[in-house]
Design an enzyme around this catalytic site. Structure first.
Site, PDB file in Angstrom:
ATOM      1  N   GLY A   8      -1.557  -0.772   2.698  1.00 26.98           N
ATOM      2  CA  GLY A   8      -0.120  -0.649   2.934  1.00 26.98           C
ATOM      3  C   GLY A   8       0.508  -2.022   3.125  1.00 26.98           C
TER       4      GLY A   8
ATOM      5  N   ARG B  15      -5.032   2.903  -2.675  1.00 23.48           N
ATOM      6  CA  ARG B  15      -5.986   3.820  -3.311  1.00 23.48           C
ATOM      7  C   ARG B  15      -6.949   3.089  -4.225  1.00 23.48           C
ATOM      8  NH1 ARG B  15      -1.465   7.457  -5.418  1.00 23.48           N
ATOM      9  NH2 ARG B  15      -0.443   7.818  -3.453  1.00 23.48           N
TER      10      ARG B  15
ATOM     11  N   GLY C 153      -5.856  -4.850   5.495  1.00 21.86           N
ATOM     12  CA  GLY C 153      -6.234  -4.234   6.763  1.00 21.86           C
ATOM     13  C   GLY C 153      -7.710  -3.860   6.763  1.00 21.86           C
ATOM     14  N   ASP C 154      -8.108  -2.960   7.652  1.00 21.07           N
ATOM     15  CA  ASP C 154      -9.541  -2.646   7.785  1.00 21.07           C
ATOM     16  C   ASP C 154     -10.152  -2.104   6.487  1.00 21.07           C
ATOM     17  OD1 ASP C 154      -8.018  -0.353   8.181  1.00 21.07           O
ATOM     18  OD2 ASP C 154      -9.520   0.614   9.435  1.00 21.07           O
ATOM     19  N   GLY C 155      -9.400  -1.247   5.774  1.00 18.92           N
ATOM     20  CA  GLY C 155      -9.920  -0.674   4.524  1.00 18.92           C
ATOM     21  C   GLY C 155     -10.144  -1.752   3.470  1.00 18.92           C
TER      22      GLY C 155
ATOM     23  N   THR D  98      -1.889  -5.882   9.191  1.00 11.72           N
ATOM     24  CA  THR D  98      -1.565  -4.484   9.445  1.00 11.72           C
ATOM     25  C   THR D  98      -0.453  -4.405  10.478  1.00 11.72           C
ATOM     26  OG1 THR D  98      -2.241  -2.434  10.551  1.00 11.72           O
ATOM     27  CG2 THR D  98      -3.614  -4.336  10.956  1.00 11.72           C
ATOM     28  N   ILE D  99       0.521  -3.546  10.223  1.00  8.91           N
ATOM     29  CA  ILE D  99       1.569  -3.385  11.233  1.00  8.91           C
ATOM     30  C   ILE D  99       0.990  -2.670  12.452  1.00  8.91           C
ATOM     31  CG2 ILE D  99       3.441  -3.339   9.530  1.00  8.91           C
ATOM     32  CD1 ILE D  99       3.709  -0.285  10.299  1.00  8.91           C
ATOM     33  N   ASP D 100      -0.125  -1.945  12.252  1.00  9.87           N
ATOM     34  CA  ASP D 100      -0.721  -1.180  13.362  1.00  9.87           C
ATOM     35  C   ASP D 100      -1.402  -2.069  14.405  1.00  9.87           C
ATOM     36  OD1 ASP D 100       0.113   0.987  11.954  1.00  9.87           O
ATOM     37  OD2 ASP D 100      -1.870   1.846  11.595  1.00  9.87           O
TER      38      ASP D 100
ATOM     39  N   ASP E  10      -4.410  -3.064  14.558  1.00  8.38           N
ATOM     40  CA  ASP E  10      -5.671  -2.487  15.024  1.00  8.38           C
ATOM     41  C   ASP E  10      -6.911  -3.196  14.468  1.00  8.38           C
ATOM     42  OD1 ASP E  10      -5.450  -1.648  12.426  1.00  8.38           O
ATOM     43  OD2 ASP E  10      -5.630   0.502  12.842  1.00  8.38           O
TER      44      ASP E  10
ATOM     45  N   ARG F 235      20.734  14.578  25.383  1.00 10.56           N
ATOM     46  CA  ARG F 235      19.616  15.112  24.594  1.00 10.56           C
ATOM     47  C   ARG F 235      18.302  14.403  24.878  1.00 10.56           C
ATOM     48  NH1 ARG F 235      22.803  14.985  18.874  1.00 10.56           N
ATOM     49  NH2 ARG F 235      23.537  17.124  18.895  1.00 10.56           N
TER      50      ARG F 235
ATOM     51  N   ARG G 192      -1.964   4.770  13.252  1.00 10.20           N
ATOM     52  CA  ARG G 192      -2.916   5.794  12.823  1.00 10.20           C
ATOM     53  C   ARG G 192      -3.946   6.123  13.896  1.00 10.20           C
ATOM     54  NH1 ARG G 192      -5.705   4.136   7.460  1.00 10.20           N
ATOM     55  NH2 ARG G 192      -4.400   2.324   7.893  1.00 10.20           N
TER      56      ARG G 192
ATOM     57  N   GLU H 278       2.114   8.282  15.460  1.00 10.46           N
ATOM     58  CA  GLU H 278       1.778   9.336  14.479  1.00 10.46           C
ATOM     59  C   GLU H 278       0.359   9.879  14.668  1.00 10.46           C
ATOM     60  OE1 GLU H 278       1.824   7.561  10.544  1.00 10.46           O
ATOM     61  OE2 GLU H 278       0.483   5.972  11.197  1.00 10.46           O
TER      62      GLU H 278
ATOM     63  N   ARG I  81      15.951  16.253  19.632  1.00 15.04           N
ATOM     64  CA  ARG I  81      15.949  15.828  18.230  1.00 15.04           C
ATOM     65  C   ARG I  81      14.714  14.984  17.951  1.00 15.04           C
ATOM     66  NH1 ARG I  81      19.507  19.023  17.841  1.00 15.04           N
ATOM     67  NH2 ARG I  81      21.612  18.713  17.008  1.00 15.04           N
TER      68      ARG I  81
ATOM     69  N   HIS J  70       8.259   4.466   7.064  1.00 13.21           N
ATOM     70  CA  HIS J  70       8.085   3.199   6.346  1.00 13.21           C
ATOM     71  C   HIS J  70       9.164   2.160   6.636  1.00 13.21           C
ATOM     72  CE1 HIS J  70       5.373   5.932   4.350  1.00 13.21           C
ATOM     73  NE2 HIS J  70       4.689   4.859   3.978  1.00 13.21           N
TER      74      HIS J  70
ATOM     75  N   GLN K  58       9.400   0.811   9.256  1.00 16.02           N
ATOM     76  CA  GLN K  58       8.665  -0.175  10.062  1.00 16.02           C
ATOM     77  C   GLN K  58       7.879  -1.162   9.208  1.00 16.02           C
ATOM     78  OE1 GLN K  58       6.872   2.411  13.555  1.00 16.02           O
ATOM     79  NE2 GLN K  58       7.357   3.644  11.770  1.00 16.02           N
TER      80      GLN K  58
HETATM   81  O1  F6P Z   1      -1.939   1.282   8.186  1.00 17.02           O
HETATM   82  C1  F6P Z   1      -0.597   1.119   8.209  1.00 17.02           C
HETATM   83  C2  F6P Z   1       0.131   2.409   8.056  1.00 17.02           C
HETATM   84  O2  F6P Z   1       1.442   1.992   8.162  1.00 17.02           O
HETATM   85  C3  F6P Z   1      -0.221   3.519   9.034  1.00 17.02           C
HETATM   86  O3  F6P Z   1       0.333   3.375  10.290  1.00 17.02           O
HETATM   87  C4  F6P Z   1       0.262   4.750   8.310  1.00 17.02           C
HETATM   88  O4  F6P Z   1      -0.447   5.890   8.704  1.00 17.02           O
HETATM   89  C5  F6P Z   1      -0.041   4.418   6.891  1.00 17.02           C
HETATM   90  O5  F6P Z   1       0.003   3.003   6.787  1.00 17.02           O
HETATM   91  C6  F6P Z   1       0.907   5.055   5.910  1.00 17.02           C
HETATM   92  O6  F6P Z   1       0.487   4.788   4.621  1.00 17.02           O
HETATM   93  P1  F6P Z   1       1.245   5.240   3.280  1.00 17.02           P
HETATM   94  O7  F6P Z   1       2.103   4.094   2.876  1.00 17.02           O
HETATM   95  O8  F6P Z   1       0.164   5.480   2.317  1.00 17.02           O
HETATM   96  O9  F6P Z   1       2.060   6.447   3.598  1.00 17.02           O
END
Ligand code: F6P
Length: 363
Positions: free
Chosen positions: A15, A79, A119-121, A142-144, A146, A179, A188, A239, A280, A286, A288
């Protein structure tokens, strides 16, 4: 590897994250300053499967003006695992290992190595191609936030700023309408974005994957706020958060891919049902990942980009650049991908949040 003129490739995978372009710019500039040649590999490792169409030489012209741009000028995909490429054979989806083609094309292109930003992948794949004999230097993205072995990754600060800005905006409308606002942010397996934006944005409840939650605690917190006269509440949920004893929420996308999502919707529904308060749900998604990187991310990405080429020059391949404040260091890729970096539940920031009365749904 000798210290002569080199030809290196650079690729972005997984990502996207704000400041990817700042890494590319810095790596290209640094390599050019050594008199090296740099080739951009397009769309992650997929570019090496069809290099005729997916490799482009990068010079000053190609990196002009990209420092502040979101996304990646090289394109990316989450992918493109060459060890398990998805292919439809007689109507059935199968996985094929195309890593030998990567090696063959790498040699054909006469590259000396590749800088892989991911990122890790992506970095796990980078480590496998390194083991096959391709000199690789990794750059953590990675924005996460992690990834292990680095105190932070670029992209995270921008994502947190975006999420915090959203919380600031939601406060006024939540208060006006009395609200509850449930904001689902990315994260993730790790709740860094939810935790940092939640604390900085004055959330009342923060739900993260590291702390399984129970709705009864969340509801009590919200009811307490309304009873005290503060008739609105902000809930931030990562999420990947999940209720105690339950599973993460997922959705199947139109292309058949399974992605996290739906937890915010569920939490909002449960709150409304139990408290009777209008609730709400907002999914930041995305948003982010896009936009101009913050100063912090640009600076970190620039330092990572330059350091990755420096590592290459010094012959430290199979390594990943990392922030070990105040320094940028090299760490073994194999070490960095061993485990992901979760939020320590006893860390200062979690403790601070609890002291401020923020509920994590566990008590
Ligand atoms: O790993 C970064 C991330 O932004 C995750 O927080 C999120 O689950 C994933 O990418 C979303 O990926 P995609 O762009 O495939 O929807």
């Amino acid at each position: 590897m000798s210290n002569d003129k080199k030809r290196i490739g650079i690729s972005t995978g997984g990502g996207d994250a704000p400041a990817l372009n700042a890494v590319i710019r810095a790596a290209v500039r640094t390599a050019l300053s050594y008199g090296w040649e740099v080739y951009g590999i397009l769309n992650g490792f997929e570019g090496l499967l069809d290099p005729k169409r997916h490799i482009k030489k990068l010079g000053e012209e190609e990196i002009k003006g990209i420092l502040v741009m979101g996304g990646t000028i090289l394109g990316t995909t989450n992918r493109g695992n060459p060890f398990a490429m998805k292919k439809i054979v007689r109507g059935k989806e199968t996985e094929v290992d195309r890593s030998q083609l990567i090696l063959k094309n790498f040699k054909k292109l006469k590259l000396d190595g590749i800088i892989v930003i991911g990122g890790d992948g992506t970095l796990s794949i980078a480590n496998r191609i390194f083991e096959m004999g391709i000199p690789v230097v990794g750059v953590p993205k990675t924005i996460d936030n992690d990834l292990s072995c680095t105190s932070t990754t670029f992209g995270f600060d921008t994502a947190v700023s975006t999420a915090t800005d959203a919380l600031d905006r939601l406060h006024s409308t939540a208060e006006s309408h009395r609200r509850v606002m449930v904001v689902e942010v990315m994260g993730r397996n790790a709740g860094w974005i939810a935790l940092h934006s939640g604390v900085a944005g004055g959330a009342d409840v923060i739900l993260i994957p590291e702390i399984p939650f129970e709705m009864k605690h969340v509801v009590r917190k919200i009811q307490g706020r309304y009873a005290s006269g503060r008739e609105f509440a902000i809930v931030v949920v990562a999420e990947g958060a999940a209720p105690k004893g339950g599973l993460q929420f997922t959705k199947v996308k139109s292309d058949g891919e399974v992605r996290l999502g739906g937890i915010g919707e569920w939490v909002a529904r449960e709150i409304e049902k139990t408290t009777g308060r209008e609730t709400r749900n907002i999914v930041l998604g995305h948003l982010q990942r896009g936009g101009r990187p913050t100063t912090f991310d640009r600076l970190l990405a620039t330092r990572f980009g330059a350091a990755s080429v420096r590592l290459f020059k010094a012959g430290f391949v199979g390594q990943m650049v990392a922030l070990d404040p105040p320094d940028i260091v090299g760490v073994p890729l194999a070490e960095a991908i061993k485990r992901i970096k979760l939020v320590p539940t006893t860390s200062d920031i979690v403790l601070t949040a609890r002291e401020l009365g923020i509920c994590f749904g566990d008590q």
